[in-house]
Write an enzyme that holds these catalytic residues in place. Structure first.
Site, PDB file in Angstrom:
ATOM      1  CG  ASP A 112      -1.896   1.140   1.204  1.00 39.06           C
ATOM      2  OD1 ASP A 112      -1.559   2.206   0.645  1.00 39.06           O
ATOM      3  OD2 ASP A 112      -3.016   0.969   1.685  1.00 39.06           O
ATOM      4  CG  HIS A 113       1.460   4.035  -3.292  1.00 43.85           C
ATOM      5  ND1 HIS A 113       0.351   3.595  -3.953  1.00 43.85           N
ATOM      6  CD2 HIS A 113       1.355   5.374  -3.245  1.00 43.85           C
ATOM      7  CE1 HIS A 113      -0.393   4.622  -4.290  1.00 43.85           C
ATOM      8  NE2 HIS A 113       0.185   5.719  -3.873  1.00 43.85           N
ATOM      9  CG  HIS A 166      -4.435   4.470  -0.486  1.00 45.28           C
ATOM     10  ND1 HIS A 166      -3.405   3.563  -0.512  1.00 45.28           N
ATOM     11  CD2 HIS A 166      -4.712   4.745  -1.774  1.00 45.28           C
ATOM     12  CE1 HIS A 166      -3.078   3.318  -1.770  1.00 45.28           C
ATOM     13  NE2 HIS A 166      -3.861   4.017  -2.552  1.00 45.28           N
TER      14      HIS A 166
END
Ligand code: NDP
Length: 485
Positions: free
Chosen positions: A183-184, A246
């Site tokens: 999950d960047h 996110h």
């Protein structure tokens, strides 16, 4: 030597490889975190490319997207000579057997110890299980210490059922500690700073609870529309694209209990406790807890159905049923084609219990608000009241402002992928999502998706591009006597 790895990218002809992965590797190399001799890159895809054309394509990506420019850093040739393209079909076992031979020959040629592979899945998600099964049946997943490692891009499943299926396939061949679900957002410095801000300072934690906090708002806004990703977005929509991953990840970091130490287990265990404590929203309750929007013109986008009901905007109010947060509403909001690209968290504190100033000053007193700006203008801002200078008594809110770029030497903060790739190479999974986190997040989101697809869904509210979402979003929060901060 000893830390050397082979980074194998599936879907290597695609956007992510060119725009994010290889530019991140380049920047890491330029800053000395990853000596070029410690990595070899193998790109696996179907497109007809050879080593030279593949390297040229990647170089264009580095030139256009890398944080460190190729004029500043001359190391590209050292990286490029260690890049190999392997053309193959994802469903063809022969291609994996050839890959195995290729990896063996690279190990020998570049003096890399056997089996230190990082498999990065950058294909469309419906290919993940095919690639994993073929890696397994070709013997490429044979364990060597903590290798091989496998990296899975978002989205991880489309719902709880598919996420469990994908976890099961992964666990057939990999142990949990070998799996890195990206999950960047978690790779962003400002997101990691949430931990330092909360647990590295003494003054905020005592007020970080239901006794002092009135509500917390989280906004992830994007200014762009769906671009060329209609195929993906039509199936996903904003809940699956932004909330399941996110926004819920940000929520866990803002609300979790202090972990006992900085280890991945302690941190991820605390995150999981929050995900377990989020009060579920039944499909029939979606009207009361959510807003659903779509930007004007979405239905005319290429690849989008003219009757599409896909939401490009959403608001979600939720509660966390634990000792610390009982009764505090959390308002999560995200959308495409909004006014500007911005991610921030606003913590509004409760008002003073008694206003000692004369009645006429009552309206001049504002709430204390803490803004945690994730991007852009990364920083932390605190609003409080002061006396305006002058003979008369007048009160004004002011903002105390810390901005990263003013204080630290970075003009551009490192890209999230730089941090994440380095952690994968170093074997640190703290900033990646564990299987139980993923499944709990889907368990919460699935009924809301079901609600939005059913009869009791809130109506789709349309909004103009460049706005902050539909009017219904303001009305929604106003019904609680609050407004967006
Ligand atoms: P692309 O659409 O660019 O696809 C990557 C590669 O996959 C293509 O170059 C193609 O290579 C191969 N491929 C195999 N089957 C198909 C198919 N049916 N349609 C299209 N391509 C196919 O994806 P991205 O690089 O943008 O993303 C890769 C993964 O990363 C996806 O899961 C995406 O959700 C995720 N992701 C991407 C982000 C980004 O910024 N791009 C951000 C966050 C997540 P070939 O035909 O040569 O085999």
């Amino acid at each position: 030597m000893g830390e050397r790895v082979i980074f194998v990218i599936f879907g290597a002809s695609g956007d992510l490889t060119k725009r994010k992965l290889v530019p991140a590797i380049f920047s890491l190399t330029c800053e000395g975190f990853l000596p070029p001799e410690d990595i070899a890159i193998v790109g696996f895809a179907r497109t007809d490319l050879d080593n030279d054309s593949f390297r040229r394509e990647l170089f264009k990506g580095v030139e256009n997207y890398s944080r460190i420019s190729t004029a500043q850093c001359r190391l590209w040739p050292n990286i490029s000579e260690r890049i190999v393209y392997h053309r193959g079909d994802y469903g063809d076992i022969k291609a994996y057997e050839e890959l195995k031979n290729l990896l063996n020959s690279i190990e020998e040629k570049l003096d890399i110890p056997g089996g230190r592979y990082i498999f990065y899945l950058a294909t469309p998600p419906d290919l993940y299980s095919t690639v994993i099964e073929h890696l397994g049946s070709s013997g490429l997943t044979r364990k060597m210490g903590s290798f091989p490692r496998i990296v899975i891009e978002k989205p991880f499943g489309y719902n709880l059922k598919s996420a469990i299926e994908l976890n099961n396939i992964l666990h057939k061949y990999f142990r949990e500690e070998q799996i890195y679900r990206i999950d960047h957002y978690l790779g962003k410095d400002t997101v990691q700073d949430l931990l330092v801000f909360r647990f590295g300072n003494a003054i905020f934690e005592p007020v970080w609870n239901r006794n002092y906090v009135d509500n917390i708002q989280m906004t992830v806004a994007e200014s762009e529309g769906i671009g060329t990703r209609a195929g993906y977005y039509e199936k996903a929509g904003v809940l699956k694209d932004m909330f399941q991953n996110h926004l819920l990840q940000l929520l866990t970091l803002v609300t979790m209990e202090p972990p006992i130490d900085f280890s991945e287990k302690s941190i991820r265990d605390e995150k999981v406790k929050i995900l377990r404590a989020i009060r579920s929203i039944e499909p029939s309750q979606s009207y009361n807890y959510t807003v659903r929007g779509q930007y004007a013109g979405y239905r005319e986008e290429r690849g989008v159905s003219p009757h599409s009901n896909t939401a490009t905007f959403g608001v979600l109010k939720l509660y966390i049923d634990n000792w610390r947060w009982q009764g505090v509403p959390f308002y999560l909001r995200s959308g495409k084609r909004m006014k500007e690209k911005m991610t921030y968290i606003a913590v509004r504190f409760k008002d003073v219990p008694h206003i000692m100033f004369p009645y006429k000053f009552r309206d001049q007193i504002s709430s204390n608000i803490l803004y945690l700006w994730i991007q852009p203008n990364e920083g932390i801002r605190l609003q409080f009241n002061v006396k305006r200078p002058g003979m008369e008594m007048n009160i004004s809110p002011v903002i105390m402002d810390f901005t990263y770029s003013d204080v630290f030497e970075y003009k551009v903060l490192p890209d999230a992928y730089e941090r994440l790739i380095l952690d994968i190479i170093n074997g640190d999974p703290t900033l990646f999502t564990r299987n139980d986190e993923i499944e709990l997040a889907w368990r919460f989101i699935d009924p809301i998706v079901e609600g939005w697809e059913g009869k009791e869904s809130p109506p789709l509210a349309f909004y103009e591009g460049g706005s902050l979402g539909p009017k219904e979003s303001d009305d929604f929060i106003l019904r609680d006597g609050r407004n967006w901060l």
